[in-house]
Scaffold this motif. Structure first.
Motif, PDB file in Angstrom:
ATOM      1  N   LEU A  99       0.836  -1.199   0.000  1.00 42.60           N
ATOM      2  CA  LEU A  99       0.000   0.000   0.000  1.00 42.60           C
ATOM      3  C   LEU A  99       0.870   1.247   0.000  1.00 42.60           C
ATOM      4  O   LEU A  99       1.963   1.270   0.579  1.00 42.60           O
ATOM      5  N   THR A 100       0.384   2.293  -0.644  1.00 42.56           N
ATOM      6  CA  THR A 100       1.048   3.585  -0.517  1.00 42.56           C
ATOM      7  C   THR A 100       0.809   4.106   0.891  1.00 42.56           C
ATOM      8  O   THR A 100      -0.089   3.638   1.606  1.00 42.56           O
ATOM      9  N   LEU A 101       1.591   5.087   1.309  1.00 38.27           N
ATOM     10  CA  LEU A 101       1.395   5.659   2.639  1.00 38.27           C
ATOM     11  C   LEU A 101       0.005   6.284   2.753  1.00 38.27           C
ATOM     12  O   LEU A 101      -0.626   6.218   3.811  1.00 38.27           O
ATOM     13  N   GLU A 102      -0.484   6.838   1.664  1.00 36.29           N
ATOM     14  CA  GLU A 102      -1.823   7.422   1.674  1.00 36.29           C
ATOM     15  C   GLU A 102      -2.881   6.347   1.909  1.00 36.29           C
ATOM     16  O   GLU A 102      -3.763   6.507   2.762  1.00 36.29           O
ATOM     17  N   GLN A 103      -2.796   5.238   1.172  1.00 29.05           N
ATOM     18  CA  GLN A 103      -3.758   4.146   1.354  1.00 29.05           C
ATOM     19  C   GLN A 103      -3.682   3.571   2.767  1.00 29.05           C
ATOM     20  O   GLN A 103      -4.705   3.299   3.397  1.00 29.05           O
ATOM     21  N   LEU A 104      -2.457   3.388   3.250  1.00 22.62           N
ATOM     22  CA  LEU A 104      -2.266   2.847   4.595  1.00 22.62           C
ATOM     23  C   LEU A 104      -2.859   3.786   5.648  1.00 22.62           C
ATOM     24  O   LEU A 104      -3.490   3.338   6.617  1.00 22.62           O
ATOM     25  N   SER A 105      -2.667   5.085   5.450  1.00 28.80           N
ATOM     26  CA  SER A 105      -3.201   6.073   6.396  1.00 28.80           C
ATOM     27  C   SER A 105      -4.721   6.027   6.425  1.00 28.80           C
ATOM     28  O   SER A 105      -5.334   6.072   7.502  1.00 28.80           O
ATOM     29  N   TYR A 106      -5.351   5.929   5.250  1.00 31.90           N
ATOM     30  CA  TYR A 106      -6.814   5.866   5.180  1.00 31.90           C
ATOM     31  C   TYR A 106      -7.339   4.610   5.882  1.00 31.90           C
ATOM     32  O   TYR A 106      -8.333   4.661   6.614  1.00 31.90           O
ATOM     33  N   LYS A 107      -6.664   3.492   5.651  1.00 30.90           N
ATOM     34  CA  LYS A 107      -7.092   2.244   6.286  1.00 30.90           C
ATOM     35  C   LYS A 107      -6.931   2.340   7.800  1.00 30.90           C
ATOM     36  O   LYS A 107      -7.838   1.955   8.556  1.00 30.90           O
ATOM     37  N   LEU A 108      -5.811   2.870   8.244  1.00 27.05           N
ATOM     38  CA  LEU A 108      -5.533   2.978   9.673  1.00 27.05           C
ATOM     39  C   LEU A 108      -6.582   3.824  10.392  1.00 27.05           C
ATOM     40  O   LEU A 108      -7.176   3.391  11.385  1.00 27.05           O
ATOM     41  N   VAL A 109      -6.822   5.045   9.903  1.00 30.55           N
ATOM     42  CA  VAL A 109      -7.708   5.955  10.647  1.00 30.55           C
ATOM     43  C   VAL A 109      -9.161   5.478  10.605  1.00 30.55           C
ATOM     44  O   VAL A 109      -9.906   5.651  11.584  1.00 30.55           O
ATOM     45  N   THR A 110      -9.575   4.864   9.499  1.00 28.23           N
ATOM     46  CA  THR A 110     -10.962   4.404   9.413  1.00 28.23           C
ATOM     47  C   THR A 110     -11.195   3.199  10.322  1.00 28.23           C
ATOM     48  O   THR A 110     -12.218   3.120  11.019  1.00 28.23           O
ATOM     49  N   LEU A 111     -10.256   2.263  10.342  1.00 25.67           N
ATOM     50  CA  LEU A 111     -10.372   1.138  11.277  1.00 25.67           C
ATOM     51  C   LEU A 111     -10.322   1.619  12.730  1.00 25.67           C
ATOM     52  O   LEU A 111     -11.070   1.143  13.580  1.00 25.67           O
ATOM     53  N   LEU A 112      -9.463   2.596  13.002  1.00 21.61           N
ATOM     54  CA  LEU A 112      -9.374   3.147  14.358  1.00 21.61           C
ATOM     55  C   LEU A 112     -10.697   3.773  14.783  1.00 21.61           C
ATOM     56  O   LEU A 112     -11.174   3.554  15.904  1.00 21.61           O
ATOM     57  N   ALA A 113     -11.290   4.542  13.874  1.00 19.29           N
ATOM     58  CA  ALA A 113     -12.557   5.209  14.183  1.00 19.29           C
ATOM     59  C   ALA A 113     -13.668   4.192  14.414  1.00 19.29           C
ATOM     60  O   ALA A 113     -14.478   4.336  15.341  1.00 19.29           O
ATOM     61  N   LEU A 114     -13.711   3.153  13.585  1.00 16.12           N
ATOM     62  CA  LEU A 114     -14.756   2.136  13.711  1.00 16.12           C
ATOM     63  C   LEU A 114     -14.580   1.289  14.975  1.00 16.12           C
ATOM     64  O   LEU A 114     -15.531   1.080  15.736  1.00 16.12           O
ATOM     65  N   ILE A 115     -13.385   0.801  15.192  1.00 18.86           N
ATOM     66  CA  ILE A 115     -13.165  -0.164  16.268  1.00 18.86           C
ATOM     67  C   ILE A 115     -13.090   0.498  17.650  1.00 18.86           C
ATOM     68  O   ILE A 115     -13.527  -0.067  18.640  1.00 18.86           O
ATOM     69  N   SER A 116     -12.578   1.729  17.693  1.00 18.98           N
ATOM     70  CA  SER A 116     -12.508   2.416  18.990  1.00 18.98           C
ATOM     71  C   SER A 116     -13.799   3.146  19.323  1.00 18.98           C
ATOM     72  O   SER A 116     -14.124   3.343  20.494  1.00 18.98           O
ATOM     73  N   ALA A 117     -14.555   3.570  18.284  1.00 17.28           N
ATOM     74  CA  ALA A 117     -15.795   4.357  18.455  1.00 17.28           C
ATOM     75  C   ALA A 117     -15.532   5.687  19.147  1.00 17.28           C
ATOM     76  O   ALA A 117     -16.436   6.274  19.740  1.00 17.28           O
ATOM     77  N   HIS A 118     -14.290   6.178  19.062  1.00 23.04           N
ATOM     78  CA  HIS A 118     -13.968   7.462  19.666  1.00 23.04           C
ATOM     79  C   HIS A 118     -13.945   8.577  18.619  1.00 23.04           C
ATOM     80  O   HIS A 118     -13.908   8.329  17.417  1.00 23.04           O
ATOM     81  N   ARG A 119     -13.978   9.801  19.115  1.00 25.82           N
ATOM     82  CA  ARG A 119     -13.926  10.971  18.240  1.00 25.82           C
ATOM     83  C   ARG A 119     -12.558  11.048  17.567  1.00 25.82           C
ATOM     84  O   ARG A 119     -11.556  10.570  18.096  1.00 25.82           O
ATOM     85  N   VAL A 120     -12.526  11.734  16.415  1.00 21.81           N
ATOM     86  CA  VAL A 120     -11.248  11.899  15.718  1.00 21.81           C
ATOM     87  C   VAL A 120     -10.284  12.737  16.560  1.00 21.81           C
ATOM     88  O   VAL A 120      -9.069  12.600  16.440  1.00 21.81           O
ATOM     89  N   GLN A 121     -10.806  13.605  17.425  1.00 23.29           N
ATOM     90  CA  GLN A 121      -9.930  14.360  18.319  1.00 23.29           C
ATOM     91  C   GLN A 121      -9.094  13.409  19.163  1.00 23.29           C
ATOM     92  O   GLN A 121      -7.883  13.618  19.354  1.00 23.29           O
TER      93      GLN A 121
END
Length: 335
Positions: free
Chosen positions: A144-166
């Motif tokens: 994955l490019t760093l951009e693709q990896l970043s998108y995957k990371l933050v979206t999984l983090l948001a879904l699995i943690s259920a926390h705010r982006v802050q």
């Protein structure tokens, strides 16, 4: 009288100085306000400043009629009850509102509430399945490019943690603790849900061995290794921008990445923002049998909080013609 707005910190300092507070106490008061709250206050202070200057009224002098007129102007301009109430809270911080006036101000706000009660941002939410299916295809990680990896990371983090982006933007690498079966991420920084006698969140991320393509813990560890060469010595924030010059990604940037991922997954981003992940994740967990108590704990709400039931627990969006098609199908009519 000075006609240029001095900024929120200076505005607060002068307000308490005029009330004969010592400088040491004023410094403590200013320090008590979080950065995000100060930014929020700044918008209302600036509006109040302009309103007072135009009315030839001293911005640091309290008058009930002037105060109510300002709140009413916000309501008449289309501001929601929540916004007007937030405005009142900001100005109450710096103006010496008398206890005898408080009941009347509360009565006025109750009228605004009755006229325009707060509504949830979303009436429905989206099914996480298409998003997870899209993320599942972003493999292997080392291709994955760093951009693709970043998108995957933050979206999984948001879904699995259920926390705010802050909260996600505050993650530091040295606060990530690895166990045999999980990662635990400590969030000691002050966030929106921080408060006296409230525990700071700990994000618990299990290793998802049954579905390695969606294993967030593995993704986090790979991302740390991938970005190691981009980090200056001592640069500890987990989520970085994916283009040079690399620096910590802001909450707004992370939210924009999530929204882009939703769009790539087929979710309507005209209807749903990056913050809607919190609605989708908690609603899906509830449909999957997770108790409201556990959802509150995981998402950072207090035990007595009604936020989930009032604003987050939403049914899935359905096609507008679903009922008609079901009716015709049930009546053996070709649609």
């Amino acid at each position: 009288m000075e006609r240029h707005y001095p900024g929120s910190s200076s505005f607060i300092r002068v307000a308490f100085s005029k009330r004969s507070f010592p400088e040491e106490a004023i410094q403590g008061i200013v320090s008590s306000v979080s950065e995000s709250t100060m930014k929020h206050y700044d918008g209302w202070f600036k509006r109040w400043w302009v309103f007072c200057i135009e009315a030839h009224h001293d911005p640091w002098v309290y008058s009930l009629s002037h105060f109510i007129n300002f709140l009413n102007k916000q309501a008449q301009s289309g501001k929601s009850f929540s916004a007007v109430n937030s405005c009142k809270a900001a100005l109450s911080f710096i103006l010496p509102i008398s206890s005898t006036d408080e009941p009347l101000i509360k009565r006025y706000l109750k009228g605004i509430y009755n006229q325009n009660p707060p509504k949830p941002k979303y009436d429905t939410t989206w099914d996480p399945y298409p998003v997870l299916s899209f993320l599942e295809k972003l493999v292997p990680l080392d291709r994955l490019t760093l951009e693709q990896l970043s998108y995957k990371l933050v979206t999984l983090l948001a879904l699995i943690s259920a926390h705010r982006v802050q909260t996600l933007s505050k993650i530091k690498i040295h606060n990530i603790i690895r166990f045999e079966d999980r990662l635990e991420i400590l969030i000691p920084d002050r966030i929106k849900s921080s408060g006296k006698n409230r525990q700071q969140p700990v994000l618990k991320i299990p290793f998802f061995l049954d579905k390695p393509e969606l294993c967030l813990a593995t993704c986090i560890l790979f991302y740390i290794e991938k970005t190691k060469s981009f980090r200056e010595e001592g640069y500890d924030t987990l989520i970085l921008t994916h283009k040079r010059p690399f620096h910590a990604a802001s909450s707004q940037t992370i939210s924009r990445w999530i929204k882009h991922t939703l769009k790539m997954s087929g979710i309507s981003t005209e209807q749903y923002s990056g913050h809607s992940v919190r609605h989708a994740a908690t609603s899906a967990a509830n449909r999957g049998g997770v108790s409201v108590e556990e959802i509150r704990k995981r998402a950072g709400w207090t035990e007595k909080s009604a936020t989930f039931n009032r604003f987050y627990n939403r049914p899935l969006a359905v096609p507008p013609d679903l009922f008609a098609r079901g009716l015709l199908k049930g009546s053996n009519v070709n649609s």
